[in-house]
Each structure stands twice: as structure tokens, then as C-alpha cells.
Design a protein around this motif. Structure first.
Motif, PDB file in Angstrom:
ATOM      1  N   ALA A  26     -11.849 -16.780  54.472  1.00 15.30           N
ATOM      2  CA  ALA A  26     -12.411 -15.808  53.515  1.00 15.30           C
ATOM      3  C   ALA A  26     -12.723 -14.480  54.217  1.00 15.30           C
ATOM      4  CB  ALA A  26     -13.702 -16.386  52.910  1.00 15.30           C
ATOM      5  N   PRO A  27     -12.604 -13.365  53.529  1.00 15.43           N
ATOM      6  CA  PRO A  27     -12.257 -13.186  52.111  1.00 15.43           C
ATOM      7  C   PRO A  27     -10.743 -13.148  51.856  1.00 15.43           C
ATOM      8  CG  PRO A  27     -12.725 -11.047  53.096  1.00 15.43           C
ATOM      9  CD  PRO A  27     -12.919 -12.077  54.191  1.00 15.43           C
ATOM     10  N   ARG A  28      -9.950 -13.451  52.883  1.00 16.58           N
ATOM     11  CA  ARG A  28      -8.488 -13.373  52.698  1.00 16.58           C
ATOM     12  C   ARG A  28      -8.015 -14.525  51.791  1.00 16.58           C
ATOM     13  NH1 ARG A  28      -7.118 -14.410  58.337  1.00 16.58           N
ATOM     14  NH2 ARG A  28      -9.246 -15.205  58.322  1.00 16.58           N
ATOM     15  N   PRO A  29      -7.041 -14.259  50.925  1.00 17.41           N
ATOM     16  CA  PRO A  29      -6.615 -15.286  49.976  1.00 17.41           C
ATOM     17  C   PRO A  29      -6.009 -16.517  50.666  1.00 17.41           C
ATOM     18  CG  PRO A  29      -5.764 -13.122  49.360  1.00 17.41           C
ATOM     19  CD  PRO A  29      -6.364 -12.966  50.711  1.00 17.41           C
ATOM     20  N   VAL A  30      -6.319 -17.684  50.113  1.00 18.37           N
ATOM     21  CA  VAL A  30      -5.757 -18.931  50.641  1.00 18.37           C
ATOM     22  C   VAL A  30      -5.233 -19.753  49.472  1.00 18.37           C
ATOM     23  CG1 VAL A  30      -8.002 -20.154  50.631  1.00 18.37           C
ATOM     24  CG2 VAL A  30      -6.185 -20.927  52.154  1.00 18.37           C
ATOM     25  N   TYR A  31      -4.068 -20.374  49.650  1.00 18.30           N
ATOM     26  CA  TYR A  31      -3.452 -21.160  48.582  1.00 18.30           C
ATOM     27  C   TYR A  31      -3.174 -22.565  49.099  1.00 18.30           C
ATOM     28  CZ  TYR A  31      -0.526 -21.996  44.443  1.00 18.30           C
ATOM     29  OH  TYR A  31      -0.022 -22.465  43.252  1.00 18.30           O
ATOM     30  N   ILE A  32      -3.582 -23.554  48.312  1.00 20.54           N
ATOM     31  CA  ILE A  32      -3.406 -24.952  48.710  1.00 20.54           C
ATOM     32  C   ILE A  32      -2.478 -25.626  47.702  1.00 20.54           C
ATOM     33  CG2 ILE A  32      -4.619 -27.140  49.142  1.00 20.54           C
ATOM     34  CD1 ILE A  32      -5.451 -24.860  51.074  1.00 20.54           C
ATOM     35  N   ARG A  91     -17.176 -16.373  47.079  1.00 17.35           N
ATOM     36  CA  ARG A  91     -18.070 -15.707  46.120  1.00 17.35           C
ATOM     37  C   ARG A  91     -19.114 -14.868  46.853  1.00 17.35           C
ATOM     38  NH1 ARG A  91     -16.697 -20.197  42.807  1.00 17.35           N
ATOM     39  NH2 ARG A  91     -18.151 -21.576  43.862  1.00 17.35           N
ATOM     40  N   LEU A  92     -19.633 -15.409  47.946  1.00 17.26           N
ATOM     41  CA  LEU A  92     -20.623 -14.637  48.726  1.00 17.26           C
ATOM     42  C   LEU A  92     -20.009 -13.310  49.181  1.00 17.26           C
ATOM     43  CD1 LEU A  92     -23.424 -14.592  50.279  1.00 17.26           C
ATOM     44  CD2 LEU A  92     -22.167 -15.536  52.223  1.00 17.26           C
ATOM     45  N   LEU A  93     -18.709 -13.330  49.458  1.00 16.64           N
ATOM     46  CA  LEU A  93     -18.038 -12.125  49.951  1.00 16.64           C
ATOM     47  C   LEU A  93     -17.461 -11.281  48.807  1.00 16.64           C
ATOM     48  CD1 LEU A  93     -16.228 -13.616  53.098  1.00 16.64           C
ATOM     49  CD2 LEU A  93     -18.510 -12.634  52.937  1.00 16.64           C
ATOM     50  N   GLY A  94     -17.860 -11.604  47.583  1.00 18.66           N
ATOM     51  CA  GLY A  94     -17.471 -10.782  46.437  1.00 18.66           C
ATOM     52  C   GLY A  94     -16.077 -11.078  45.903  1.00 18.66           C
ATOM     53  N   LYS A  95     -15.519 -12.244  46.250  1.00 14.83           N
ATOM     54  CA  LYS A  95     -14.172 -12.603  45.779  1.00 14.83           C
ATOM     55  C   LYS A  95     -14.259 -13.742  44.771  1.00 14.83           C
ATOM     56  CE  LYS A  95     -12.212  -9.797  48.601  1.00 14.83           C
ATOM     57  NZ  LYS A  95     -11.552  -8.592  48.126  1.00 14.83           N
ATOM     58  N   LYS A  96     -13.099 -14.035  44.161  1.00 12.27           N
ATOM     59  CA  LYS A  96     -13.063 -15.143  43.204  1.00 12.27           C
ATOM     60  C   LYS A  96     -12.698 -16.439  43.910  1.00 12.27           C
ATOM     61  CE  LYS A  96     -11.235 -15.014  38.872  1.00 12.27           C
ATOM     62  NZ  LYS A  96     -10.322 -14.561  37.807  1.00 12.27           N
ATOM     63  N   GLY A  97     -13.323 -17.523  43.506  1.00  5.33           N
ATOM     64  CA  GLY A  97     -12.962 -18.828  44.059  1.00  5.33           C
ATOM     65  C   GLY A  97     -12.648 -19.790  42.934  1.00  5.33           C
ATOM     66  N   LEU A  98     -12.507 -21.056  43.264  1.00  2.00           N
ATOM     67  CA  LEU A  98     -12.258 -22.069  42.233  1.00  2.00           C
ATOM     68  C   LEU A  98     -13.582 -22.369  41.542  1.00  2.00           C
ATOM     69  CD1 LEU A  98      -9.930 -24.408  44.305  1.00  2.00           C
ATOM     70  CD2 LEU A  98      -9.260 -22.727  42.575  1.00  2.00           C
ATOM     71  N   VAL A 140      -1.818 -31.054  36.182  1.00  2.00           N
ATOM     72  CA  VAL A 140      -0.617 -31.098  37.010  1.00  2.00           C
ATOM     73  C   VAL A 140       0.362 -30.025  36.536  1.00  2.00           C
ATOM     74  CG1 VAL A 140       1.364 -32.545  37.623  1.00  2.00           C
ATOM     75  CG2 VAL A 140      -0.928 -33.552  37.476  1.00  2.00           C
ATOM     76  N   GLY A 141       0.852 -29.228  37.477  1.00  2.00           N
ATOM     77  CA  GLY A 141       1.852 -28.203  37.137  1.00  2.00           C
ATOM     78  C   GLY A 141       1.242 -26.873  36.730  1.00  2.00           C
ATOM     79  N   LYS A 142      -0.097 -26.763  36.741  1.00  2.00           N
ATOM     80  CA  LYS A 142      -0.713 -25.470  36.373  1.00  2.00           C
ATOM     81  C   LYS A 142      -1.241 -24.791  37.636  1.00  2.00           C
ATOM     82  CE  LYS A 142      -4.248 -23.219  33.605  1.00  2.00           C
ATOM     83  NZ  LYS A 142      -4.543 -22.354  34.752  1.00  2.00           N
ATOM     84  N   ALA A 143      -0.653 -23.661  37.965  1.00  2.00           N
ATOM     85  CA  ALA A 143      -1.038 -22.989  39.213  1.00  2.00           C
ATOM     86  C   ALA A 143      -2.183 -22.013  38.987  1.00  2.00           C
ATOM     87  CB  ALA A 143       0.167 -22.244  39.769  1.00  2.00           C
ATOM     88  N   ILE A 144      -3.129 -22.008  39.918  1.00  2.00           N
ATOM     89  CA  ILE A 144      -4.225 -21.029  39.869  1.00  2.00           C
ATOM     90  C   ILE A 144      -3.863 -19.920  40.858  1.00  2.00           C
ATOM     91  CG2 ILE A 144      -6.691 -20.641  40.286  1.00  2.00           C
ATOM     92  CD1 ILE A 144      -7.082 -23.650  39.636  1.00  2.00           C
ATOM     93  N   ILE A 145      -3.516 -18.754  40.317  1.00  2.00           N
ATOM     94  CA  ILE A 145      -2.973 -17.659  41.135  1.00  2.00           C
ATOM     95  C   ILE A 145      -3.976 -16.514  41.259  1.00  2.00           C
ATOM     96  CG2 ILE A 145      -1.122 -15.899  41.228  1.00  2.00           C
ATOM     97  CD1 ILE A 145       0.063 -18.674  41.582  1.00  2.00           C
ATOM     98  N   GLU A 146      -4.658 -16.222  40.123  1.00  2.00           N
ATOM     99  CA  GLU A 146      -5.467 -14.993  40.100  1.00  2.00           C
ATOM    100  C   GLU A 146      -6.883 -15.232  40.610  1.00  2.00           C
ATOM    101  OE1 GLU A 146      -5.018 -13.216  36.240  1.00  2.00           O
ATOM    102  OE2 GLU A 146      -2.834 -13.290  36.405  1.00  2.00           O
ATOM    103  N   SER A 147      -6.949 -15.809  41.767  1.00  2.00           N
ATOM    104  CA  SER A 147      -8.235 -16.098  42.411  1.00  2.00           C
ATOM    105  C   SER A 147      -7.919 -16.107  43.894  1.00  2.00           C
ATOM    106  CB  SER A 147      -8.703 -17.481  41.927  1.00  2.00           C
ATOM    107  OG  SER A 147      -9.475 -18.131  42.909  1.00  2.00           O
ATOM    108  N   GLU A 148      -8.861 -15.668  44.719  1.00  2.00           N
ATOM    109  CA  GLU A 148      -8.573 -15.643  46.164  1.00  2.00           C
ATOM    110  C   GLU A 148      -8.397 -17.044  46.733  1.00  2.00           C
ATOM    111  OE1 GLU A 148     -10.249 -13.119  44.893  1.00  2.00           O
ATOM    112  OE2 GLU A 148      -9.173 -11.431  45.792  1.00  2.00           O
ATOM    113  N   VAL A 149      -8.924 -18.051  46.015  1.00  2.00           N
ATOM    114  CA  VAL A 149      -8.622 -19.433  46.404  1.00  2.00           C
ATOM    115  C   VAL A 149      -7.671 -19.966  45.332  1.00  2.00           C
ATOM    116  CG1 VAL A 149      -9.549 -21.691  47.005  1.00  2.00           C
ATOM    117  CG2 VAL A 149     -10.952 -19.641  47.361  1.00  2.00           C
ATOM    118  N   GLY A 150      -6.405 -20.137  45.695  1.00  2.00           N
ATOM    119  CA  GLY A 150      -5.400 -20.575  44.731  1.00  2.00           C
ATOM    120  C   GLY A 150      -5.026 -22.025  44.968  1.00  2.00           C
TER     121      GLY A 150
END
Ligand code: GCU
Length: 415
Positions: free
Chosen positions: A327-333, A359-366, A374-384
Motif C-alpha cells: 500500500a498505497p500501490r495497487p495490488v491484484y490477487i 483505507r488509512l492511506l486514503g485508497k480504496k480496499g475490499l 466467481v468470474g466477477k473481477a474487482i478492478i476499481e479499487s486499489e486492492v483488486g
């Protein structure tokens, strides 16, 4: 009928039987049942070692993150010691082909040579840059199982737009990305036992031939190698080194997270089915466990990690804390429904729990503790995140979601 060669059939059968035996052996004492997971307490992310609550970004950056990184260094992956003598790093472009893939890309083969009086080791780093696009471009850097000196990185004749290893290079180029790869065995062998042939020996003082309990195993060496590739990218005008996404699958997904957690030059991280010692939580002991990993691959982690076998609750960290260090850099799992060995639910929970730092760093998380459909990607959050049907691999759907995530977070906003 003449194609049914009995020798071939027998050897195929022998291979299938051996794989089934290996899988059975591997699955002994393994839990895949969500109901059988004992309750556990995760170590608190936002409480410093002396008990002080961490409530500001400054406390996170200056106090808590360094504490957590030091725990992962000393107890999980192993720290890189001071080399016995400074390491010289040389970059040499050994080949450049401006007509790669029918002129779509320029391919550069770069030797990164690391040396001191103990010896020298050369990594072969590959960089593909889209032609006809304004430089510098953002890029993906993949921790690769394919040997960067092999034909796996030629363009495929049978599958236009792909490399022979199946990677959809053209899709990356079309979206304006460069694509780079480092090979996982260039610095250290897959399950090294002596550490005398690879990079480790450059760091040993006289009389040492093996890492100390807190010193680097295989995954740390892979992470260190990707950092040296980043050193090169900082000198290459074709690539925007401030917009490099590091990625990897499985063992290399573990190395990816450890690379990005330590080195803030990587702007984004994508970890595909990294499982145990990657995104999955140790304490769930679902799918692969620390004991299994250390038994089958004793040197991926540092030897201090062995002390926590069947004592996971005593670990002062869990893997959500590793993700939080990105954080705060985006990460995708990324997880797969049938890839139960990698514990997709544990990978999601890790990302969910890491989100409090985002969230503490002002970004979006899960936001939800529930895994997404299943099959639904979470993209528009810094934790994808996404989980899709199927098993242990990166498929076409996965590649496209990785690119979508990078498009959203790395490409300049269009308006
Ligand atoms: C093994 C290992 C995993 C690892 C995987 C891989 O299955 O147990 O931890 O992720 O290999 O690298 O493909």
C-alpha cells in the motif's frame, strides 16, 4: 491405429500414475474443508510493536511498515545479507530486434551481470516494447518460469499474437504496454540445497557456504533479481519505470508479493494463485501448509520459517501484512475455484484484511468479507481480486483482467 504406439501409451500411463501418486502423497493430512478450519487471531496490522495504535499514514510509513518488513525478512523469506564485497552490476544489450512479431514490437535481450571477487552471475532479461507508440511506455515485468534464453519467447506461428509459451504479448502491446521477463532460475536453482552455484556465494564471507537461519532463501533471491531488472529499467528510455507492474504465478506470485512489498519502485503488483507463502493466510492451514511447503521445498523460505511449522499461531505476521506493505500501490490477487491447494478463500481474506491499510492511506480496499461471485473481477479499487472457475494456471480471462486493472490504475486518465 498405426499411431497408437504401445511404448508411448505405456509411458503416458506411467506419467499419469506418477502424477496421481504425487498428488495423493501431497494431499495427505491436508484440509480443504472450510468447516474444519480452527478459529484464529490475526496479528494486528495497525498496532506498533510497542502497543501504540497506528492511526496516521506517517506512523504507518515510518514505524509499522518497517517493523513488518523486518519480520518478514528475518522470519519468513530471509534477509539479503551485506555482500562480502560490493557487487558490480553491468547491463549489456546483447540483441535488439526491431521487427519482432511482424514489426509490432522491439525485443531486447539484456544481460545483467552481477559480480565481485567471489564470482559472477548473469541474468537474461527480456524487454518487449511496442513500436510506433510514444515512449516511455508503462510495462509489465513478469517473474517467469520460462527460461528467457529459450525459444519460449519467440512469437508463436500457430497462435498469432502470442509467444510460444502462450502469453498474449500482442494484447499487451495493443494496450500500450511494454512486457518484460526475468527467469526464476537465473540467480538460484528451483530448490537449491548448496547455494554455491548461484548468487548467494557472492555474499558469503570466507567459510560460509549456506545461508544463516535469517538469511535469504530462493524466493528472496528471485525478488532481489527482479529489483536488479528494475535497476536496468531505470536506464531504459523506452520504459516508464515509474509505471511498472510486477507479476507472477504460483511460486512466482509469492516472489512478486515479496518484491513489491520491499521495493517501492514497482507501481503495482499482480499475484496469480500464489497460495501458501503468497497471498494465502498461514493461520487458516487450508490447502498447502507451512509444513508441506518446507518439506517439499525446504529452501524457498529462510530456515527461521521452519520453526513455525504447526505453530503458525506464533508467527508475528500473517500474509495480509505482506499485502499491506505494498500500500498505497495497487495490488491484484487472482484465485481459481479448483486451485484449492492455493486456498483461494485465504487469498481473498488476506486482501480483505490488508485493505484497512489502504483505507488509512486514503485508497480504496475490499469492502466485503465475502469473496465476490466467481468470474466477477474487482478492478476499481486499489486492492483488486477475482476468482474464476478452473484450476492452477493463468488463462485468457485472467490476462485480460490483469490488463484491465493496470489500465485503470497505471494508464493516464483519458479526458
Ligand atoms: C507447488 C507448491 C506451491 C507452488 C506451486 C507452483 O505446488 O506447493 O506452493 O505455488 O508448486 O509454483 O506452481
Amino acid at each position: 491405429m498405426k499411431y497408437l504406439n504401445p511404448t508411448l501409451i505405456l509411458s503416458l500411463l506411467a506419467m499419469i500414475t506418477a502424477q496421481a501418486r504425487e498428488a495423493k502423497e501431497r494431499d495427505k493430512d491436508i484440509n480443504y474443508d472450510e468447516k474444519k478450519i480452527s478459529s484464529y487471531d490475526l496479528p494486528p496490522l495497525l498496532v506498533a510493536a510497542d502497543g501504540t495504535p497506528v492511526t496516521t499514514p506517517a506512523q504507518w510509513h515510518n514505524v509499522r511498515r518497517p517493523q513488518i518488513l523486518s519480520l518478514f525478512s528475518n522470519l519468513v523469506y530471509g534477509r539479503v545479507p551485506e555482500p562480502v564485497e560490493p557487487i558490480r552490476t553491468e547491463f549489456k544489450v546483447v540483441k535488439a530486434d526491431a521487427k519482432f512479431m511482424g514489426g509490432k514490437a522491439t525485443r531486447k535481450d539484456i544481460d545483467i551481470t552481477l559480480s565481485n571477487k567471489r564470482g559472477s552471475v548473469t541474468m537474461r532479461f527480456l524487454v518487449f516494447v511496442p513500436n510506433g507508440v510514444k515512449a516511455p511506455v508503462p510495462a509489465f515485468l513478469k517473474h517467469s518460469f520460462n527460461n528467457t534464453r529459450s525459444d519460449d519467447f519467440k512469437s508463436s506461428i500457430l497462435r498469432p499474437g502470442k509467444l510460444r509459451n502462450g502469453w498474449p504479448l500482442k494484447d499487451f502491446l495493443d494496450r500500450g504496454y511494454g512486457f518484460c521477463a526475468v527467469y526464476h532460475e537465473d540467480l538460484v536453482r528451483h530448490n537449491e540445497v548448496e547455494f554455491l552455484r548461484g548468487i548467494h556465494r557472492l555474499f558469503y564471507p570466507d567459510g560460509q557456504s549456506f545461508p544463516k537461519a535469517r538469511e535469504w532463501g530462493v524466493l528472496s533471491a528471485c525478488a532481489w533479481g527482479a529489483m536488479r531488472a528494475m535497476d536496468y529499467l531505470q536506464t531504459d528510455d523506452d520504459i516508464d519505470h515509474t509505471r511498472v507492474a510486477i507479476m507472477g504465478h504460483s511460486k512466482m506470485g509469492k516472489a512478486t508479493l515479496w518484491t513489491a512489498a520491499q521495493d517501492e519502485r514497482f507501481a503495482l503488483a499482480i499475484s496469480a494463485q500464489s497460495g501458501c507463502a503468497g497471498a494465502a493466510l498461514w493461520r487458516r492451514k487450508s490447502g498447502e501448509t507451512l509444513k508441506k511447503m518446507v518439506t517439499r521445498f525446504p529452501y524457498w523460505l529462510c530456515r527461521n520459517a521452519w520453526k513455525f511449522i504447526e505453530q503458525e499461531d506464533d508467527l508475528p505476521v500473517d500474509q495480509h501484512m505482506l499485502l499491506a506493505c505494498i500500500a498505497p500501490r495497487p495490488v491484484y490477487i487472482h484465485s481459481g475455484v479448483e486451485d484449492t491447494w492455493a486456498d483461494g478463500r485465504g487469498e481473498y481474506l488476506s486482501a480483505f484484511h490488508a485493505s484497512q491499510v489502504y483505507r488509512l492511506l486514503g485508497k480504496k480496499g475490499l469492502e466485503s468479507k465475502e469473496s465476490p461471485p466467481v468470474g466477477k473481477a474487482i478492478i476499481e479499487s486499489e486492492v483488486g481480486y477475482h476468482i474464476r472457475e478452473g484450476g492452477h494456471s493463468i488463462n485468457g480471462y485472467d490476462w485480460q483482467r490483469f490488463m484491465d486493472f493496470a489500465d485503470y490504475h497505471l494508464q493516464p486518465k483519458k479526458n
